[in-house]
Design a protein around this motif. Structure first.
Motif, PDB file in Angstrom:
ATOM      1  N   TRP A 211       0.802  -1.201   0.000  1.00  0.00           N
ATOM      2  CA  TRP A 211       0.000   0.000   0.000  1.00  0.00           C
ATOM      3  C   TRP A 211       0.849   1.271   0.000  1.00  0.00           C
ATOM      4  O   TRP A 211       0.319   2.370  -0.182  1.00  0.00           O
ATOM      5  CB  TRP A 211      -0.901   0.013   1.231  1.00  0.00           C
ATOM      6  CG  TRP A 211      -0.144  -0.309   2.491  1.00  0.00           C
ATOM      7  CD1 TRP A 211       0.005  -1.542   3.060  1.00  0.00           C
ATOM      8  CD2 TRP A 211       0.608   0.597   3.294  1.00  0.00           C
ATOM      9  NE1 TRP A 211       0.807  -1.443   4.174  1.00  0.00           N
ATOM     10  CE2 TRP A 211       1.188  -0.143   4.340  1.00  0.00           C
ATOM     11  CE3 TRP A 211       0.854   1.961   3.232  1.00  0.00           C
ATOM     12  CZ2 TRP A 211       1.995   0.431   5.312  1.00  0.00           C
ATOM     13  CZ3 TRP A 211       1.661   2.526   4.200  1.00  0.00           C
ATOM     14  CH2 TRP A 211       2.218   1.770   5.230  1.00  0.00           C
ATOM     15  N   LEU A 212       2.158   1.151   0.168  1.00  0.00           N
ATOM     16  CA  LEU A 212       2.998   2.328   0.357  1.00  0.00           C
ATOM     17  C   LEU A 212       3.070   3.222  -0.890  1.00  0.00           C
ATOM     18  O   LEU A 212       2.857   4.430  -0.796  1.00  0.00           O
ATOM     19  CB  LEU A 212       4.403   1.905   0.793  1.00  0.00           C
ATOM     20  CG  LEU A 212       5.339   3.037   1.198  1.00  0.00           C
ATOM     21  CD1 LEU A 212       4.746   3.826   2.346  1.00  0.00           C
ATOM     22  CD2 LEU A 212       6.701   2.485   1.581  1.00  0.00           C
ATOM     23  N   LEU A 213       3.347   2.662  -2.057  1.00  0.00           N
ATOM     24  CA  LEU A 213       3.438   3.469  -3.279  1.00  0.00           C
ATOM     25  C   LEU A 213       2.114   4.180  -3.588  1.00  0.00           C
ATOM     26  O   LEU A 213       2.122   5.388  -3.879  1.00  0.00           O
ATOM     27  CB  LEU A 213       3.889   2.619  -4.468  1.00  0.00           C
ATOM     28  CG  LEU A 213       3.965   3.341  -5.810  1.00  0.00           C
ATOM     29  CD1 LEU A 213       4.979   4.476  -5.767  1.00  0.00           C
ATOM     30  CD2 LEU A 213       4.298   2.354  -6.917  1.00  0.00           C
ATOM     31  N   PRO A 214       0.963   3.495  -3.518  1.00  0.00           N
ATOM     32  CA  PRO A 214      -0.288   4.225  -3.767  1.00  0.00           C
ATOM     33  C   PRO A 214      -0.536   5.367  -2.777  1.00  0.00           C
ATOM     34  O   PRO A 214      -1.024   6.428  -3.169  1.00  0.00           O
ATOM     35  CB  PRO A 214      -1.369   3.147  -3.623  1.00  0.00           C
ATOM     36  CG  PRO A 214      -0.674   1.861  -3.857  1.00  0.00           C
ATOM     37  CD  PRO A 214       0.726   2.050  -3.381  1.00  0.00           C
ATOM     38  N   VAL A 215      -0.173   5.168  -1.525  1.00  0.00           N
ATOM     39  CA  VAL A 215      -0.369   6.229  -0.534  1.00  0.00           C
ATOM     40  C   VAL A 215       0.539   7.420  -0.850  1.00  0.00           C
ATOM     41  O   VAL A 215       0.099   8.579  -0.780  1.00  0.00           O
ATOM     42  CB  VAL A 215      -0.131   5.697   0.905  1.00  0.00           C
ATOM     43  CG1 VAL A 215      -0.050   6.819   1.911  1.00  0.00           C
ATOM     44  CG2 VAL A 215      -1.239   4.723   1.293  1.00  0.00           C
ATOM     45  N   VAL A 216       1.785   7.151  -1.217  1.00  0.00           N
ATOM     46  CA  VAL A 216       2.699   8.238  -1.577  1.00  0.00           C
ATOM     47  C   VAL A 216       2.170   9.001  -2.789  1.00  0.00           C
ATOM     48  O   VAL A 216       2.169  10.240  -2.806  1.00  0.00           O
ATOM     49  CB  VAL A 216       4.124   7.689  -1.830  1.00  0.00           C
ATOM     50  CG1 VAL A 216       5.018   8.747  -2.458  1.00  0.00           C
ATOM     51  CG2 VAL A 216       4.740   7.182  -0.532  1.00  0.00           C
ATOM     52  N   LEU A 217       1.703   8.276  -3.808  1.00  0.00           N
ATOM     53  CA  LEU A 217       1.140   8.941  -4.990  1.00  0.00           C
ATOM     54  C   LEU A 217      -0.071   9.795  -4.627  1.00  0.00           C
ATOM     55  O   LEU A 217      -0.221  10.921  -5.125  1.00  0.00           O
ATOM     56  CB  LEU A 217       0.740   7.906  -6.043  1.00  0.00           C
ATOM     57  CG  LEU A 217       1.862   7.249  -6.827  1.00  0.00           C
ATOM     58  CD1 LEU A 217       1.301   6.148  -7.719  1.00  0.00           C
ATOM     59  CD2 LEU A 217       2.625   8.261  -7.640  1.00  0.00           C
ATOM     60  N   ALA A 218      -0.933   9.277  -3.777  1.00  0.00           N
ATOM     61  CA  ALA A 218      -2.128  10.036  -3.376  1.00  0.00           C
ATOM     62  C   ALA A 218      -1.745  11.294  -2.591  1.00  0.00           C
ATOM     63  O   ALA A 218      -2.320  12.370  -2.818  1.00  0.00           O
ATOM     64  CB  ALA A 218      -3.059   9.151  -2.553  1.00  0.00           C
ATOM     65  N   VAL A 219      -0.783  11.178  -1.694  1.00  0.00           N
ATOM     66  CA  VAL A 219      -0.350  12.350  -0.914  1.00  0.00           C
ATOM     67  C   VAL A 219       0.242  13.413  -1.827  1.00  0.00           C
ATOM     68  O   VAL A 219      -0.065  14.597  -1.707  1.00  0.00           O
ATOM     69  CB  VAL A 219       0.653  11.931   0.188  1.00  0.00           C
ATOM     70  CG1 VAL A 219       1.344  13.139   0.801  1.00  0.00           C
ATOM     71  CG2 VAL A 219      -0.049  11.123   1.266  1.00  0.00           C
ATOM     72  N   VAL A 220       1.084  12.988  -2.779  1.00  0.00           N
ATOM     73  CA  VAL A 220       1.672  13.939  -3.724  1.00  0.00           C
ATOM     74  C   VAL A 220       0.576  14.607  -4.543  1.00  0.00           C
ATOM     75  O   VAL A 220       0.597  15.825  -4.763  1.00  0.00           O
ATOM     76  CB  VAL A 220       2.703  13.231  -4.636  1.00  0.00           C
ATOM     77  CG1 VAL A 220       3.113  14.119  -5.797  1.00  0.00           C
ATOM     78  CG2 VAL A 220       3.921  12.811  -3.825  1.00  0.00           C
ATOM     79  N   ALA A 221      -0.408  13.837  -4.987  1.00  0.00           N
ATOM     80  CA  ALA A 221      -1.496  14.396  -5.791  1.00  0.00           C
ATOM     81  C   ALA A 221      -2.353  15.363  -4.986  1.00  0.00           C
ATOM     82  O   ALA A 221      -2.751  16.421  -5.492  1.00  0.00           O
ATOM     83  CB  ALA A 221      -2.357  13.267  -6.349  1.00  0.00           C
ATOM     84  N   LEU A 222      -2.646  15.019  -3.746  1.00  0.00           N
ATOM     85  CA  LEU A 222      -3.523  15.874  -2.940  1.00  0.00           C
ATOM     86  C   LEU A 222      -2.840  17.144  -2.439  1.00  0.00           C
ATOM     87  O   LEU A 222      -3.523  18.084  -2.033  1.00  0.00           O
ATOM     88  CB  LEU A 222      -4.087  15.070  -1.766  1.00  0.00           C
ATOM     89  CG  LEU A 222      -5.091  13.989  -2.162  1.00  0.00           C
ATOM     90  CD1 LEU A 222      -5.469  13.140  -0.963  1.00  0.00           C
ATOM     91  CD2 LEU A 222      -6.323  14.599  -2.811  1.00  0.00           C
ATOM     92  N   ARG A 223      -1.518  17.172  -2.476  1.00  0.00           N
ATOM     93  CA  ARG A 223      -0.804  18.377  -2.057  1.00  0.00           C
ATOM     94  C   ARG A 223      -0.875  19.467  -3.118  1.00  0.00           C
ATOM     95  O   ARG A 223      -0.624  20.632  -2.822  1.00  0.00           O
ATOM     96  CB  ARG A 223       0.662  18.044  -1.772  1.00  0.00           C
ATOM     97  CG  ARG A 223       0.826  17.214  -0.514  1.00  0.00           C
ATOM     98  CD  ARG A 223       2.254  17.044  -0.164  1.00  0.00           C
ATOM     99  NE  ARG A 223       2.850  18.364   0.054  1.00  0.00           N
ATOM    100  CZ  ARG A 223       4.143  18.577   0.103  1.00  0.00           C
ATOM    101  NH1 ARG A 223       4.981  17.590  -0.051  1.00  0.00           N
ATOM    102  NH2 ARG A 223       4.618  19.782   0.320  1.00  0.00           N
ATOM    103  N   GLU A 224      -1.228  19.101  -4.326  1.00  0.00           N
ATOM    104  CA  GLU A 224      -1.311  20.069  -5.417  1.00  0.00           C
ATOM    105  C   GLU A 224      -2.606  20.866  -5.315  1.00  0.00           C
ATOM    106  O   GLU A 224      -3.666  20.297  -5.066  1.00  0.00           O
ATOM    107  CB  GLU A 224      -1.262  19.347  -6.764  1.00  0.00           C
ATOM    108  CG  GLU A 224       0.043  18.662  -7.049  1.00  0.00           C
ATOM    109  CD  GLU A 224       1.198  19.628  -7.175  1.00  0.00           C
ATOM    110  OE1 GLU A 224       1.036  20.680  -7.828  1.00  0.00           O
ATOM    111  OE2 GLU A 224       2.255  19.340  -6.604  1.00  0.00           O
ATOM    112  N   PRO A 225      -2.542  22.169  -5.542  1.00  0.00           N
ATOM    113  CA  PRO A 225      -3.757  22.980  -5.450  1.00  0.00           C
ATOM    114  C   PRO A 225      -4.695  22.840  -6.645  1.00  0.00           C
ATOM    115  O   PRO A 225      -5.848  23.210  -6.560  1.00  0.00           O
ATOM    116  CB  PRO A 225      -3.207  24.416  -5.371  1.00  0.00           C
ATOM    117  CG  PRO A 225      -1.886  24.349  -6.042  1.00  0.00           C
ATOM    118  CD  PRO A 225      -1.343  22.959  -5.785  1.00  0.00           C
ATOM    119  N   GLY A 226      -4.227  22.280  -7.772  1.00  0.00           N
ATOM    120  CA  GLY A 226      -5.032  22.236  -8.984  1.00  0.00           C
ATOM    121  C   GLY A 226      -5.806  20.959  -9.204  1.00  0.00           C
ATOM    122  O   GLY A 226      -6.112  20.621 -10.339  1.00  0.00           O
ATOM    123  N   VAL A 227      -6.153  20.234  -8.145  1.00  0.00           N
ATOM    124  CA  VAL A 227      -6.914  19.000  -8.320  1.00  0.00           C
ATOM    125  C   VAL A 227      -8.280  19.315  -8.916  1.00  0.00           C
ATOM    126  O   VAL A 227      -8.757  18.608  -9.797  1.00  0.00           O
ATOM    127  CB  VAL A 227      -7.061  18.236  -6.985  1.00  0.00           C
ATOM    128  CG1 VAL A 227      -7.953  17.036  -7.137  1.00  0.00           C
ATOM    129  CG2 VAL A 227      -5.702  17.820  -6.456  1.00  0.00           C
TER     130      VAL A 227
END
Length: 173
Positions: free
Chosen positions: A34-50
């Motif tokens: 589960w580690l890689l998906p969680v890292v990807l999600a955190v990186v994605a959610l840190r962006e203001p342009g979601v």
């Protein structure tokens, strides 16, 4: 991170995942799948342009569709992957042709969502794609871990949709 860096991360992760999925690999149920998906999600959610600030409802709807496509792709990929246990107790996994078809359909659907968003004039950031990929990898990893734990018959492959039940060839590094 910029959109270009996000796009490069997405392309790198997809290339690694696709290249590795068709090789036989040992799967450990105790590893941190589960580690890689969680890292990807955190990186994605840190962006203001979601979400597009001018079209929140429309971009939120497209984001939800992207996430549903990602989750469905993960489910399809997890269930079309062959899992078997060797007599020594080691559990192996290898994707089938049906897994490749699941990927192709998932990519085509994501391209359709992007095209729809462009037609509607929505600003689309790579964060939505990264969230969808994170969902895909998280669901696929969970299904494979669950299937590997429940594969109790030693030496006999667990059924995978689209699998023609030929003996699996293992690659050793």
């Amino acid at each position: 991170m910029s959109g270009l860096v996000n796009a490069l991360v997405i392309v790198a992760v997809v290339a690694i995942v696709i290249a590795r999925q068709f090789r036989a690999r040992v799967i450990g149920t105790d590893r941190r799948w589960w580690l890689l998906p969680v890292v990807l999600a955190v990186v994605a959610l840190r962006e203001p342009g979601v979400l597009d600030s001018d079209h929140r409802i429309e971009s939120g709807t497209l984001l939800a569709v992207e996430l549903l496509i990602g989750l469905a792709t993960g489910v399809g990929w997890g269930w079309t992957t062959r899992i078997w246990t060797e007599p020594d107790g080691v559990t192996w996994t290898k994707s089938t042709k049906a897994s490749g078809a699941v990927w192709a359909v998932g990519i085509a659907l994501r391209a359709g969502v992007f095209a729809l968003g462009s037609a509607l004039g929505l600003h689309q950031d790579s964060s939505a794609l990264m969230l969808g990929l994170a969902g895909t990898l998280l669901v696929r990893g969970g299904i494979l871990a669950w299937r590997a734990q429940s594969a109790g018959v030693v030496g006999r492959p667990a059924p995978a949709y689209g699998d023609d039940e030929r003996s699996a060839w293992k690659e050793r590094a």
